[in-house]
Scaffold this active site. Sequence first.
Site, PDB file in Angstrom:
ATOM      1  CD  GLN A 140      78.768 -57.028  48.511  1.00 43.11           C
ATOM      2  OE1 GLN A 140      78.092 -58.053  48.601  1.00 43.11           O
ATOM      3  NE2 GLN A 140      78.421 -56.040  47.704  1.00 43.11           N
ATOM      4  CE  LYS A 143      75.266 -54.540  48.996  1.00 44.68           C
ATOM      5  NZ  LYS A 143      75.049 -54.107  47.575  1.00 44.68           N
ATOM      6  CG  ASP A 148      75.046 -48.052  51.087  1.00 48.40           C
ATOM      7  OD1 ASP A 148      74.881 -49.082  51.777  1.00 48.40           O
ATOM      8  OD2 ASP A 148      76.033 -47.874  50.353  1.00 48.40           O
ATOM      9  NE  ARG A 163      77.552 -49.267  43.755  1.00 50.42           N
ATOM     10  CZ  ARG A 163      77.650 -50.123  44.775  1.00 50.42           C
ATOM     11  NH1 ARG A 163      78.719 -50.108  45.544  1.00 50.42           N
ATOM     12  NH2 ARG A 163      76.682 -50.973  45.028  1.00 50.42           N
ATOM     13  NE  ARG A 191      81.669 -53.619  49.279  1.00 54.11           N
ATOM     14  CZ  ARG A 191      81.986 -53.444  50.571  1.00 54.11           C
ATOM     15  NH1 ARG A 191      83.242 -53.503  50.997  1.00 54.11           N
ATOM     16  NH2 ARG A 191      81.055 -53.211  51.458  1.00 54.11           N
ATOM     17  N   GLY A 192      81.471 -49.787  49.348  1.00 57.22           N
ATOM     18  CA  GLY A 192      81.181 -49.347  50.715  1.00 57.22           C
ATOM     19  C   GLY A 192      81.043 -47.824  50.672  1.00 57.22           C
TER      20      GLY A 192
HETATM   21  O1  MRU Z   1      77.334 -52.591  47.237  1.00 56.07           O
HETATM   22  P1  MRU Z   1      78.291 -52.297  48.345  1.00 56.07           P
HETATM   23  O2  MRU Z   1      79.206 -53.424  48.658  1.00 56.07           O
HETATM   24  O3  MRU Z   1      79.018 -50.983  48.124  1.00 56.07           O
HETATM   25  O4  MRU Z   1      77.349 -52.083  49.612  1.00 56.07           O
HETATM   26  C1  MRU Z   1      77.931 -51.748  50.826  1.00 56.07           C
HETATM   27  C2  MRU Z   1      76.969 -51.648  51.939  1.00 56.07           C
HETATM   28  O5  MRU Z   1      75.779 -51.783  51.781  1.00 56.07           O
HETATM   29  C3  MRU Z   1      77.536 -51.265  53.269  1.00 56.07           C
HETATM   30  O6  MRU Z   1      76.839 -51.863  54.305  1.00 56.07           O
HETATM   31  C4  MRU Z   1      77.443 -49.742  53.420  1.00 56.07           C
HETATM   32  O7  MRU Z   1      77.991 -49.099  52.303  1.00 56.07           O
HETATM   33  C5  MRU Z   1      78.105 -49.253  54.636  1.00 56.07           C
HETATM   34  S1  MRU Z   1      79.844 -49.344  54.517  1.00 56.07           S
HETATM   35  C6  MRU Z   1      80.566 -48.717  55.894  1.00 56.07           C
END
Ligand code: MRU
Length: 354
Positions: A196, A248, A237, A87, A45-46
């Site tokens: 997270q 997030k 994102d 996603r 994830r991320g």
């Molecule tokens: O749902 P996730 O855990 O994939 O969400 C991640 C985030 O919102 C992070 O802040 C974002 O992807 C930046 S990661 C460098």
Amino acid sequence: MVKTMEWQHNALEILDQTKLPVEISFIKCGTYSRVGEAIKKLEVRGAPAIGAAAGFAMVLGWQQLMAENRCNLPAYEEIKNELIAARPTAVNLAWAANKLYAEAERLTRQSKTQSEIACALEKLAQQIYTDDIECNKKMGRYGAELLPPHTRILTHCNAGALATCGWGTALGVIREAFAQGKIDMVYADETRPLLQGARLTVWELMEDKIPVTVITDNMAAWAMQQKGINAVVTGADRIALNGDTANKIGTFGVALAAKYHGIPFYIAAPVSTFDFSIPDGSGIPIEERSAQEVKTLQGVVTAPPEALAYNPAFDVAPAALISGIITEYGVIKPPYRENIKKLQLKIKEEIFNE
Ligand code: MRU
């Protein structure tokens, strides 16, 4: 620093982030669809990490089409679309999958063999992976310049080594600032529903001996006031042309609270997180996830099972709340529309001169 993923030529091994911090275990993904499943389940994830994983998944997809004797662009496009659908919000996923597809298309036009294309795709996916680490290091240096001595900084979710190919975006800034002796304390929002922040950011920073304090999300505004927080940095994102930024769920509220207290709120993200086709945040697709994630906590029931629940995985912080966007090209300041256009032109010129 533990590796988020490792390419093994015919498989992608990923660190299972759903198990952290209790267990460090790895999943071997031998097919593109298993990588897609890992992306959906948040095992990886991320935004930058799922972009890199999608790149490797596209290599596995091509290898599979070759093995099944049906290697052609329409079949490859189906694989690409399937991965992109895993996603919807983090644009890095589509960015990487499209990049690999465009390469296969270009080499097919040049009548390269399937094996030659397979080699080129593997090289490109590895390049995306190594470039990401390089970008994070650059962002870290630009971002650290913005922070004063004795920084008490708040972050949301996990935008660290675990969310990237290594080092991190927001946590890359914090790592660099810590190395420069500027960080007194990091406040990590736990980040409901999937934690997270508590599970990943706190674990990652503790591994590096960076001082960190976990708070629940609803403590952020009060902690800003009571704990002398003087900066906020998060990842992203998807960033629209006007600077509106999806990250997030909860990031919008953090940005509002920072504005109220006059605390600078920074976003750290590589250019692969910009969506130059979207004029503003209203065009960003927001992923909605299962109601179960809200009504339970790590498998424990926390609300009546029959309750209605709303679970947007991301929100959009309006550009007006953002003090600066830290990229590998430097820090973008308002006016965002104008300055993001300049960034887009710079990238186009670089591609043209390659
Ligand atoms: O749902 P996730 O855990 O994939 O969400 C991640 C985030 O919102 C992070 O802040 C974002 O992807 C930046 S990661 C460098």
